[in-house]
Design a protein around this motif. Structure first.
Motif, short mmCIF file in Angstrom:
data_model
loop_
_atom_site.label_atom_id
_atom_site.label_comp_id
_atom_site.label_asym_id
_atom_site.label_seq_id
_atom_site.Cartn_x
_atom_site.Cartn_y
_atom_site.Cartn_z
N VAL A 109 0.84 -1.19 0.00
CA VAL A 109 0.00 0.00 0.00
C VAL A 109 0.88 1.24 0.00
O VAL A 109 1.74 1.39 0.85
N GLY A 110 0.64 2.11 -0.97
CA GLY A 110 1.34 3.39 -1.01
C GLY A 110 2.83 3.29 -1.26
O GLY A 110 3.57 4.20 -0.93
N GLY A 111 3.30 2.21 -1.84
CA GLY A 111 4.73 2.02 -2.01
C GLY A 111 5.31 2.49 -3.33
O GLY A 111 6.52 2.58 -3.47
N LYS A 112 4.48 2.80 -4.30
CA LYS A 112 4.97 3.11 -5.64
C LYS A 112 5.90 4.33 -5.64
O LYS A 112 7.00 4.28 -6.18
N ARG A 113 5.47 5.41 -5.00
CA ARG A 113 6.28 6.62 -5.00
C ARG A 113 7.58 6.40 -4.25
O ARG A 113 8.66 6.77 -4.72
N LYS B 242 20.49 6.20 1.78
CA LYS B 242 19.87 4.87 1.78
C LYS B 242 19.18 4.59 3.12
O LYS B 242 18.08 4.04 3.15
N ASP B 243 19.83 4.97 4.21
CA ASP B 243 19.24 4.74 5.54
C ASP B 243 17.96 5.55 5.74
O ASP B 243 16.99 5.04 6.29
N GLN B 244 17.96 6.81 5.30
CA GLN B 244 16.74 7.63 5.41
C GLN B 244 15.62 7.02 4.59
O GLN B 244 14.48 6.95 5.03
N TRP B 245 15.95 6.57 3.38
CA TRP B 245 14.94 5.96 2.53
C TRP B 245 14.39 4.69 3.18
O TRP B 245 13.20 4.46 3.20
N ARG B 246 15.27 3.86 3.73
CA ARG B 246 14.85 2.60 4.36
C ARG B 246 13.93 2.87 5.54
O ARG B 246 12.93 2.18 5.74
N ARG B 247 14.25 3.90 6.36
CA ARG B 247 13.37 4.23 7.50
C ARG B 247 12.00 4.67 6.99
O ARG B 247 10.97 4.26 7.55
N ALA B 248 11.96 5.48 5.94
CA ALA B 248 10.68 5.92 5.38
C ALA B 248 9.92 4.72 4.81
O ALA B 248 8.70 4.60 4.98
N TRP B 249 10.62 3.83 4.12
CA TRP B 249 10.01 2.63 3.53
C TRP B 249 9.40 1.75 4.62
O TRP B 249 8.26 1.32 4.53
N ASP B 250 10.17 1.48 5.67
CA ASP B 250 9.69 0.63 6.77
C ASP B 250 8.52 1.27 7.51
O ASP B 250 7.55 0.61 7.82
N SER B 251 8.61 2.57 7.77
CA SER B 251 7.54 3.21 8.53
C SER B 251 6.26 3.32 7.71
O SER B 251 5.17 3.27 8.27
#
Length: 139
Positions: free
Chosen positions: A42-46, A61-70
């Protein structure tokens, strides 16, 4: 030999490969549906596309991973009018804030009829009704 005639075998080959790929993809979809385990993001495309353009997005990469996980740490349930607590499947226990989840019948023998999450739930939106608060979305 006409140039159109020369293109036919190459075009036919390309189309047959495309068809084979689509058939394989359709078979995977049918198998996933038969196993009742579809993959949903859900909501992962962007966010997924942002992963390929980290510099433009101003992310490491770490900031992106935290945003992806949250972005994947959410749970929603619509309330049901007339049901005590608003929903039989997902409830936040009054007073404690503990999340109680009804277990599907197929898993009840392993886990019991309900699971209780021992960490209080943060409620993103709580709609008020005549019978008290009805959980409409939790995080």
């Amino acid at each position: 030999m006409n140039t159109c005639d020369a293109a036919l075998p190459a075009e036919r080959f390309a189309k047959s490969r495309r068809l084979a790929g689509l058939r394989e993809r359709a078979e995977r979809v049918h198998q996933t549906l038969a196993e009742a385990s579809p993959t949903v993001v859900v909501g992962g495309k962007r966010l997924w596309r942002t992963r390929n353009h980290l510099a433009e997005a101003g992310l490491s990469k770490d900031q992106w991973r935290r945003a992806w996980d949250s972005a994947r740490m959410f749970l929603t349930a619509d309330g049901e009018i007339g049901k005590a607590g608003g929903n039989e499947t997902l409830r936040v226990e009054p007073g404690t804030g503990l999340l109680r989840i009804k277990v599907p019948a197929a898993l009840a023998d392993r886990f019991g009829t309900h699971l209780t999450i021992r960490t209080p739930a943060g409620i993103a939106r709580l709609a008020q009704s005549g019978a008290g608060g009805v959980l409409s979305s939790a995080r």
